[in-house]
Structure formats: C-alpha cells, structure tokens
Design a protein around this motif. Structure first.
Motif, PDB file in Angstrom:
ATOM      1  N   PHE A 139     -14.633   6.829  -6.510  1.00  0.00           N
ATOM      2  CA  PHE A 139     -13.040   7.041  -7.129  1.00  0.00           C
ATOM      3  C   PHE A 139     -12.491   6.429  -7.823  1.00  0.00           C
ATOM      4  CE2 PHE A 139      -8.523   7.989  -7.159  1.00  0.00           C
ATOM      5  CZ  PHE A 139      -8.230   9.256  -7.844  1.00  0.00           C
ATOM      6  N   ARG A 140     -12.401   4.994  -7.190  1.00  0.00           N
ATOM      7  CA  ARG A 140     -11.657   3.958  -7.748  1.00  0.00           C
ATOM      8  C   ARG A 140     -13.143   3.600  -9.043  1.00  0.00           C
ATOM      9  NH1 ARG A 140      -7.497   0.254  -5.800  1.00  0.00           N
ATOM     10  NH2 ARG A 140      -6.922   1.870  -4.388  1.00  0.00           N
ATOM     11  N   PRO A 141     -14.413   3.251  -9.052  1.00  0.00           N
ATOM     12  CA  PRO A 141     -15.113   2.254  -9.655  1.00  0.00           C
ATOM     13  C   PRO A 141     -14.909   3.918 -11.365  1.00  0.00           C
ATOM     14  CG  PRO A 141     -15.798   2.658  -7.949  1.00  0.00           C
ATOM     15  CD  PRO A 141     -14.882   3.598  -7.663  1.00  0.00           C
ATOM     16  N   ARG A 163       0.755  -1.004  -0.141  1.00  0.00           N
ATOM     17  CA  ARG A 163      -0.081  -0.038  -0.590  1.00  0.00           C
ATOM     18  C   ARG A 163       0.976   1.649   0.176  1.00  0.00           C
ATOM     19  NH1 ARG A 163      -3.634  -1.730   3.750  1.00  0.00           N
ATOM     20  NH2 ARG A 163      -4.845  -4.136   2.981  1.00  0.00           N
ATOM     21  N   ILE A 164       0.306   2.345  -0.497  1.00  0.00           N
ATOM     22  CA  ILE A 164       1.330   3.943  -0.318  1.00  0.00           C
ATOM     23  C   ILE A 164      -0.056   4.803   0.790  1.00  0.00           C
ATOM     24  CG2 ILE A 164       2.113   3.517  -2.707  1.00  0.00           C
ATOM     25  CD1 ILE A 164      -0.042   5.498  -3.971  1.00  0.00           C
ATOM     26  N   PRO A 165       0.759   5.390   1.100  1.00  0.00           N
ATOM     27  CA  PRO A 165       2.323   5.808   1.285  1.00  0.00           C
ATOM     28  C   PRO A 165       3.140   5.225   2.600  1.00  0.00           C
ATOM     29  CG  PRO A 165       0.875   7.212   2.515  1.00  0.00           C
ATOM     30  CD  PRO A 165      -0.225   6.433   2.104  1.00  0.00           C
ATOM     31  N   THR A 207       5.520   2.735   7.003  1.00  0.00           N
ATOM     32  CA  THR A 207       4.663   2.723   5.769  1.00  0.00           C
ATOM     33  C   THR A 207       3.154   2.758   6.807  1.00  0.00           C
ATOM     34  OG1 THR A 207       4.015   2.015   3.958  1.00  0.00           O
ATOM     35  CG2 THR A 207       4.375   0.429   6.409  1.00  0.00           C
ATOM     36  N   ASP A 208       2.507   3.492   5.642  1.00  0.00           N
ATOM     37  CA  ASP A 208       0.916   3.283   6.737  1.00  0.00           C
ATOM     38  C   ASP A 208       0.911   4.616   7.169  1.00  0.00           C
ATOM     39  OD1 ASP A 208      -1.849   1.989   7.723  1.00  0.00           O
ATOM     40  OD2 ASP A 208      -1.562   3.242   9.004  1.00  0.00           O
ATOM     41  N   SER A 209      -0.331   5.534   6.734  1.00  0.00           N
ATOM     42  CA  SER A 209      -0.575   7.060   6.754  1.00  0.00           C
ATOM     43  C   SER A 209      -0.021   7.475   8.549  1.00  0.00           C
ATOM     44  CB  SER A 209      -1.557   7.734   5.691  1.00  0.00           C
ATOM     45  OG  SER A 209      -2.372   6.913   6.205  1.00  0.00           O
ATOM     46  N   SER A 210      -1.389   6.500   9.122  1.00  0.00           N
ATOM     47  CA  SER A 210      -1.504   6.190  10.501  1.00  0.00           C
ATOM     48  C   SER A 210      -0.189   6.570  11.604  1.00  0.00           C
ATOM     49  CB  SER A 210      -2.850   6.023  11.143  1.00  0.00           C
ATOM     50  OG  SER A 210      -3.235   5.946  10.282  1.00  0.00           O
TER      51      SER A 210
HETATM   52  N1  LIG Z   1      -4.012   2.151   6.209  1.00  0.00           N
HETATM   53  C1  LIG Z   1      -2.921   2.601   5.301  1.00  0.00           C
HETATM   54  C2  LIG Z   1      -4.146   2.552   3.494  1.00  0.00           C
HETATM   55  C3  LIG Z   1      -3.328   3.087   2.661  1.00  0.00           C
HETATM   56  C4  LIG Z   1      -4.604   2.725   1.279  1.00  0.00           C
HETATM   57  O1  LIG Z   1      -5.074   1.810   1.049  1.00  0.00           O
HETATM   58  N2  LIG Z   1      -3.496   2.968  -0.130  1.00  0.00           N
HETATM   59  C5  LIG Z   1      -3.960   2.165  -1.368  1.00  0.00           C
HETATM   60  C6  LIG Z   1      -4.227   3.929  -2.441  1.00  0.00           C
HETATM   61  S1  LIG Z   1      -4.500   4.810  -1.625  1.00  0.00           S
HETATM   62  C7  LIG Z   1      -3.350   1.291  -1.545  1.00  0.00           C
HETATM   63  O2  LIG Z   1      -1.857   1.641  -1.552  1.00  0.00           O
HETATM   64  N3  LIG Z   1      -3.739   0.460  -2.223  1.00  0.00           N
HETATM   65  C8  LIG Z   1      -3.056  -0.667  -2.651  1.00  0.00           C
HETATM   66  C9  LIG Z   1      -3.678  -1.379  -3.905  1.00  0.00           C
HETATM   67  O3  LIG Z   1      -4.998  -1.491  -4.417  1.00  0.00           O
HETATM   68  O4  LIG Z   1      -4.069  -2.785  -4.677  1.00  0.00           O
HETATM   69  C10 LIG Z   1      -2.709   4.042   4.743  1.00  0.00           C
HETATM   70  O5  LIG Z   1      -2.856   4.697   6.050  1.00  0.00           O
HETATM   71  O6  LIG Z   1      -1.731   4.380   4.800  1.00  0.00           O
END
Ligand SMILES: N[C@@H](CCC(=O)N[C@@H](CS)C(=O)NCC(=O)O)C(=O)O
Length: 232
Positions: free
Chosen positions: A120-122, A52-54, A71-74
């Motif tokens: 957003f994604r769809p 996952r990002i960021p 990693t992980d925004s929190s």
């Molecule tokens: N709990 C994570 C959630 C991060 C997250 O879900 N990021 C999405 C992008 S907005 C992602 O990387 N998704 C990977 C994917 O869809 O394969 C955080 O707070 O950083």
C-alpha cells in the motif's frame, strides 16, 4: 448532534478500519476527524505519543486534550468491548480468546508489515507525493512475502466462514481489515490458491460493519488509483 465517540485518523488506515468495524458491529455511533500521518499536528502528538493513528476520544469522559482518549487500535477495541459488551467481538472461552488475540496480532503486525508497508505505502504514499509508485517493492511483497501469510490463514480457516466459532470476532475483522489494504491497490489474493480466505474476505467486506469505512476509502482511492495495479 455530535456522537460520544470520535475517531481520529484516516479511513485508509487498516487499524482505523478495524476499530470502525467493531463500533459498527456494536451499534455505536461515532464521528471521524481526519489526522494526516504525513504531517501530524501537535495537538494529536499529545494524544498519540508514538505518532500513530487511530486514537479514540470518548467525549463522555473528556472533550479535549489527552484526557478521555485511547490510542492504538487493539487498546481501543478492548475498551469498546468493555464499554459495549454486546455483541461481543472477543470470545468468552479462554482458549478461543487467546487465539483471537493471536490472529489479531498476526494481522496487525505480520500482515500490516507486508501488505500495508510493502504494497500500500510504496504505491499510495508515492502517488500522494506526486512520485512514481514503487512497483518493485510492491511486487516483491505481493508475490513473495504475502503468500506464506495467506497460506497460514487459509489453513486456520479450513473452509469455515469464521476463524473462531460461528460468529464474527476480532480475528475476522482484523484480517479482513488488512486484506482490504491491498485490495484497494491490487485486488484480491489469488482465489485459486486461497479460496477459503478470499470467500471469507468477500463476505466480511460485504458485511454491514465495513460499509462506512468502505465508502470513505472508495471516495479517496477513486481519485488516486482509478485502476488497480497488476502486481503479479
Ligand atoms: N499498533 C497500532 C499501529 C497503528 C499504525 O501503525 N498506524 C499507522 C497508519 S496505518 C501510522 O499511524 N503510522 C504513522 C506514520 O507512518 O508516521 C494500532 O494498532 O493502532
């Protein structure tokens, strides 16, 4: 000159937006390096085992590999608060601190599942892949799943400019970061139903701490979504 902090991800991620706003509010300089979620490179998977990002690198700790990264925004925001305590984005009072964490979680999990994954994604991911946007899923999320979340936030704000106390906290930043995700695609929530929440979001979006991310997003979105979708 390179900054000590580098953020791996994309400005389009609401989680990256949250981290960028916290860094900007704290006056921390940072570099950004794009990582494509639709094809993550192996070097990045080493840093982010959940894919996952960021993720953040503190170059003062290590310049390469997984060392020096979080990693992980929190987790990143928690680190930044310790690294640069002023101005604080987490309340000092114990109960307020707990409430701020809850609202951050509400945004990161509840709102992201509906606004990010359901609106957003769809639309955007399909457009990026040159497919038709999935407007049926987006409309269902917009009209049925987002309103109860907005009702809750409207009541939590109760007409005040901030969720907690009289300064910006992680709660304000996290919620605004998620509303920005649907704003890019479909515009603002209905102002007649959620006047306090819309006013809060507009003030946050206009705040200096969101400007770098706004500019990054606007540039990308203008090419893919020249006109916002009407999901009502
Ligand atoms: N709990 C994570 C959630 C991060 C997250 O879900 N990021 C999405 C992008 S907005 C992602 O990387 N998704 C990977 C994917 O869809 O394969 C955080 O707070 O950083």
């Amino acid at each position: 000159m390179t900054a000590s902090l580098v953020l791996y991800g994309s400005p389009l991620s609401p989680f990256q937006r949250k981290v960028e706003a916290v860094m900007a509010l704290k006056g921390l300089d940072y570099d950004c390096e794009d990582v494509n979620v639709m094809g993550m490179p192996d070097w990045y998977k080493e840093i982010s085992p959940l894919g996952r990002i960021p993720s953040l690198r503190d170059r003062d700790i290590a310049e390469e590999g997984a060392a020096g990264t979080i990693t992980d925004s929190s987790a990143i925001c928690g680190y930044l608060e310790k690294r640069q305590p002023e101005p604080a984005v987490y309340p000092v009072d114990a109960f307020d601190h707990g409430r701020a964490l809850w609202l951050e979680e509400f945004a990161d999990t509840g709102m992201a599942m509906v606004g990010g994954m359901g609106v957003f994604r769809p639309i955007i991911f399909n457009l990026f892949q040159r497919k038709d946007p999935d407007l049926e899923t987006a409309r269902k999320s917009w009209n049925e799943k987002l309103p109860p979340l907005y009702d809750y936030l409207e009541a939590q704000l109760d007409g005040r400019p901030h969720f907690i106390g009289d300064a910006i906290t992680i709660a304000d930043i996290a919620v605004a970061s998620q509303i920005a995700q649907t704003d890019m695609i479909a515009g603002l929530p209905d102002k007649s139903r959620w006047p306090g929440l819309v006013a809060h979001y507009q003030a946050m979006r206009a705040h200096e701490c969101f400007q770098r991310n706004n500019a990054g997003c606007d540039k990308i979105i203008a090419k893919v979504v020249p006109e916002k979708f009407d999901l009502s």
